[in-house]
Design a protein around this motif. Structure first.
Motif, mmCIF file in Angstrom:
data_model
loop_
_atom_site.group_PDB
_atom_site.id
_atom_site.type_symbol
_atom_site.label_atom_id
_atom_site.label_comp_id
_atom_site.label_asym_id
_atom_site.label_seq_id
_atom_site.Cartn_x
_atom_site.Cartn_y
_atom_site.Cartn_z
ATOM 1 N N PHE A 196 50.043 34.196 78.486
ATOM 2 C CA PHE A 196 51.449 34.296 78.860
ATOM 3 C C PHE A 196 52.252 35.246 77.978
ATOM 4 N N ILE A 197 51.815 35.480 76.774
ATOM 5 C CA ILE A 197 52.450 36.469 75.900
ATOM 6 C C ILE A 197 51.363 37.447 75.508
ATOM 7 N N ASN A 198 51.474 38.695 75.992
ATOM 8 C CA ASN A 198 50.368 39.636 75.853
ATOM 9 C C ASN A 198 50.859 41.074 75.817
ATOM 10 N N LEU A 199 49.911 41.990 75.623
ATOM 11 C CA LEU A 199 50.240 43.405 75.488
ATOM 12 C C LEU A 199 50.835 43.995 76.764
ATOM 13 N N GLN A 200 50.510 43.439 77.921
ATOM 14 C CA GLN A 200 50.881 43.913 79.255
ATOM 15 C C GLN A 200 50.066 45.141 79.645
ATOM 16 N N ASP A 201 50.105 45.503 80.954
ATOM 17 C CA ASP A 201 49.402 46.709 81.381
ATOM 18 C C ASP A 201 50.165 47.928 80.879
ATOM 19 N N GLY A 202 49.519 49.090 80.897
ATOM 20 C CA GLY A 202 49.954 50.222 80.105
ATOM 21 C C GLY A 202 51.276 50.853 80.467
ATOM 22 N N ARG A 203 52.061 51.095 79.460
ATOM 23 C CA ARG A 203 53.092 52.115 79.427
ATOM 24 C C ARG A 203 52.800 52.924 78.164
ATOM 25 N N MET A 204 53.812 53.330 77.442
ATOM 26 C CA MET A 204 53.532 54.049 76.212
ATOM 27 C C MET A 204 53.109 53.095 75.102
ATOM 28 N N ARG A 205 53.816 51.965 74.952
ATOM 29 C CA ARG A 205 53.497 51.017 73.897
ATOM 30 C C ARG A 205 53.573 49.598 74.435
ATOM 31 N N PRO A 206 52.870 48.657 73.805
ATOM 32 C CA PRO A 206 52.787 47.290 74.315
ATOM 33 C C PRO A 206 53.898 46.398 73.782
ATOM 34 N N THR A 207 53.870 45.142 74.222
ATOM 35 C CA THR A 207 54.736 44.110 73.660
ATOM 36 C C THR A 207 54.181 43.675 72.301
ATOM 37 N N GLU A 208 55.059 43.559 71.317
ATOM 38 C CA GLU A 208 54.696 43.125 69.966
ATOM 39 C C GLU A 208 55.432 41.825 69.653
ATOM 40 N N VAL A 209 54.896 41.033 68.735
ATOM 41 C CA VAL A 209 55.533 39.768 68.376
ATOM 42 C C VAL A 209 55.658 39.656 66.864
ATOM 43 N N GLY A 210 56.617 38.851 66.438
ATOM 44 C CA GLY A 210 56.769 38.531 65.026
ATOM 45 C C GLY A 210 56.681 37.033 64.842
ATOM 46 N N GLY A 211 55.857 36.599 63.896
ATOM 47 C CA GLY A 211 55.705 35.174 63.673
ATOM 48 C C GLY A 211 54.484 34.863 62.843
ATOM 49 N N ILE A 212 54.020 33.624 62.983
ATOM 50 C CA ILE A 212 52.808 33.139 62.319
ATOM 51 C C ILE A 212 51.784 32.842 63.394
ATOM 52 N N TYR A 213 50.623 33.483 63.307
ATOM 53 C CA TYR A 213 49.617 33.298 64.353
ATOM 54 C C TYR A 213 48.230 33.287 63.719
ATOM 55 N N GLY A 214 47.405 32.319 64.161
ATOM 56 C CA GLY A 214 46.083 32.191 63.588
ATOM 57 C C GLY A 214 45.002 31.983 64.627
ATOM 58 N N GLU A 215 43.769 32.315 64.261
ATOM 59 C CA GLU A 215 42.587 32.079 65.081
ATOM 60 C C GLU A 215 41.539 31.386 64.222
ATOM 61 N N LEU A 216 41.063 30.240 64.670
ATOM 62 C CA LEU A 216 40.054 29.465 63.959
ATOM 63 C C LEU A 216 38.859 29.251 64.870
ATOM 64 N N PHE A 217 37.664 29.189 64.267
ATOM 65 C CA PHE A 217 36.435 29.004 65.033
ATOM 66 C C PHE A 217 35.660 27.817 64.461
ATOM 67 N N PRO A 218 36.081 26.598 64.833
ATOM 68 C CA PRO A 218 35.357 25.405 64.360
ATOM 69 C C PRO A 218 34.070 25.207 65.151
ATOM 70 N N GLY A 219 32.988 25.736 64.645
ATOM 71 C CA GLY A 219 31.730 25.698 65.381
ATOM 72 C C GLY A 219 31.545 26.957 66.190
ATOM 73 N N LYS A 220 30.325 27.196 66.652
ATOM 74 C CA LYS A 220 30.002 28.418 67.360
ATOM 75 C C LYS A 220 30.586 28.477 68.762
ATOM 76 N N LYS A 221 30.929 27.331 69.334
ATOM 77 C CA LYS A 221 31.352 27.301 70.733
ATOM 78 C C LYS A 221 32.835 27.037 70.915
ATOM 79 N N ASN A 222 33.592 26.973 69.830
ATOM 80 C CA ASN A 222 35.005 26.612 69.940
ATOM 81 C C ASN A 222 35.896 27.666 69.286
ATOM 82 N N LYS A 223 37.014 27.923 69.926
ATOM 83 C CA LYS A 223 38.037 28.787 69.368
ATOM 84 C C LYS A 223 39.386 28.105 69.521
ATOM 85 N N LEU A 224 40.109 28.010 68.419
ATOM 86 C CA LEU A 224 41.440 27.409 68.411
ATOM 87 C C LEU A 224 42.403 28.469 67.906
#
Length: 471
Positions: A169-197
């Motif tokens: 729902f919040i993403n780069l969008q399809d192409g123009r000159m530049r994408p949508t950018e965000v400011g905040g705290i964002y993380g990616e965790l991989f608890p185990g080989k089959k899970n992404k949080l």
């Protein structure tokens, strides 16, 4: 410090080579700068981390033109820009990234020109520059990334600051000159080989087609506001109060390439959106089903119903599905999306594009309810040359343009044809990518002899030629 001065400072830190195309799928990692990963190990010296960082650059040319029917105003744009991104090597798990971009308007039609028959301006070409100031031709630079990242493991990390994310729902969008950018705290965790949080908290957004940064409530309404559910002109720009966006996603990899995705986006004081998606793969056959639901939070952003974003009387439910066949060269699919008649599906267009299987570049089904969308897609990758070709065709059955409660933007039912070609050069021209996109939309609904329902919406063609050089 001006962006151009910042970029000159960055370029002295080093160079590397990479390449990236125009369009990116929602669930892929948002590596807008190819080769962005840094492999340097920790050292006891902070200087070591900076001297072993990586610099990546991009030069981009974008030609776009829209041809409307009969006497309605056509438009064209020539945009050229460039930018640099720098990321340090890891120092005790920490990394810093900074990047910026500048754009030039080169011989385009007048972005402020108002069509005398419909009192509207160009819809597509304006977003190559600055939608918040259509007359802006000179101050088109943006500090895009400025973050501090901590790596828990080789793949798990959390970042604080201005950054790129790519979610349903919040993403780069399809192409123009530049994408949508965000400011905040964002993380990616991989608890185990089959899970992404993944997830975090966002407090600012710089939408595609703008050069400034906005608070969450302030960012809703930079794009056209459409109509309220009672047919009055939308008036939520500058009137939405929100302290931020909280989003969380979970992906579980199932056997044989299947996957399950769960997402929730809570926009404080405005609305909440939840989604579940199950993708299936059996040998060469693929299928998927997706369910999304939304409801207002409090009064939808403003207690005044003429100034709110999400009317509390509405809610939305969306079911999207696909079935297809894939091999090393072919990817084919038939896709269907149903938005129920309980209300409009709403997601600020400033934040991203639709996550539905029926999405086609240059149009979306955000802002509509009671929708039936049917789309066929065929993609072919040539084996002898680095050329990819895509063909997609869709029929989108929408509510009547005067059914304001379910048709926010006055778009009639339509068919859409997309033809997309992309070519990556090799050898002497390695680093250069060419992409051509043709879009045609034909009217299939009642327009009541009012051309405001036609211009830049249906009975039109859109032409795109994009050159990218990444270094």
């Amino acid at each position: 410090m001006q962006i151009k001065h910042l970029l000159l400072m960055i370029i002295s830190l080093g160079t590397s080579l990479s390449l990236r195309g125009q369009h990116q799928e929602i669930h892929s990692a948002p590596h807008l700068w190819k080769g962005k990963k840094s492999v340097a190990e920790d050292s006891t010296s902070l200087l070591f981390a900076f001297k072993h960082g990586k610099v990546h650059g991009n030069l981009r040319y974008f030609f776009m033109a829209t041809e409307n029917q009969d006497h309605l105003t056509d438009a064209h744009a020539n945009a050229m820009g460039g930018g640099l991104f720098y990321e340090t090597a890891a120092f005790k798990g920490f990394q810093m990234g900074v990047g910026g971009y500048f754009i030039y308007n080169m011989g385009s039609s007048d972005m402020t020109h108002v069509d005398k028959y419909t009192q509207t301006v160009s819809r597509y070409e304006t977003s190559l520059f600055d939608l918040a100031d259509l007359a802006n031709k000179h101050d088109l630079d943006r500090l895009e990334e400025l973050y501090l990242k901590y790596n828990f493991t080789k793949s798990s990390h959390v970042s604080v600051g201005k950054q790129l994310i790519n979610t349903p729902f919040i993403n780069l969008q399809d192409g123009r000159m530049r994408p949508t950018e965000v400011g905040g705290i964002y993380g990616e965790l991989f608890p185990g080989k089959k899970n992404k949080l993944e997830g975090g908290y966002l407090y600012e957004i710089s939408p595609r087609g703008t050069v400034d940064w906005y608070g969450i409530g302030e960012s809703i309404g930079i794009y056209p506001n459409g109509t309220n559910v009672n047919g009055t002109k939308g008036n939520y720009k500058g009137n939405i109060e929100s302290k931020g966006v909280y989003l969380m996603g979970y992906t579980h990899q199932l056997p044989r390439g299947n996957s399950l995705k769960l997402w929730n986006v809570f926009v404080e004081n405005v609305f909440n959106t939840s989604m579940v998606q199950w993708d299936i793969k059996q040998q060469h056959w693929v299928a998927g089903i997706q369910y999304t639901q939304q409801q207002a939070v409090n009064e939808g952003g403003n207690e005044d119903p003429t100034k709110t974003y999400f009317a509390p009387s509405q809610k939305s439910r969306v079911i999207s599905a696909k079935i297809g066949y894939e091999n090393t060269q072919w990817k084919t699919s038939f896709n269907y999306t149903r938005i129920t008649a309980e209300g409009r599906y709403l997601m600020p267009r400033e934040w991203g594009r639709d996550p539905f299987y029926t999405f086609m570049p240059r149009e979306r089904n955000e802002g509509f309810g009671d929708v039936n969308a049917y789309v066929g897609k065929v993609n072919y990758s040539f084996s002898e040359v680095p050329l990819k070709a895509s063909l997609s065709y869709g029929y989108f059955q929408l509510p009547d343009v005067k059914n304001y409660a379910l048709n926010k933007y006055g778009l009639p039912s339509y068919t859409q044809l997309n033809i997309d070609l992309s070519y990556e050069f090799v050898d002497f021209l390695e680093g250069l990518e060419l992409q051509a996109l043709y879009v045609h939309k034909a009217n299939q609904g009642e327009t009541y002899q009012n051309e405001k329902y036609i211009i830049n919406k249906v009975n039109m063609s859109n032409y795109n030629l994009i050159l990218n050089f990444h270094f």
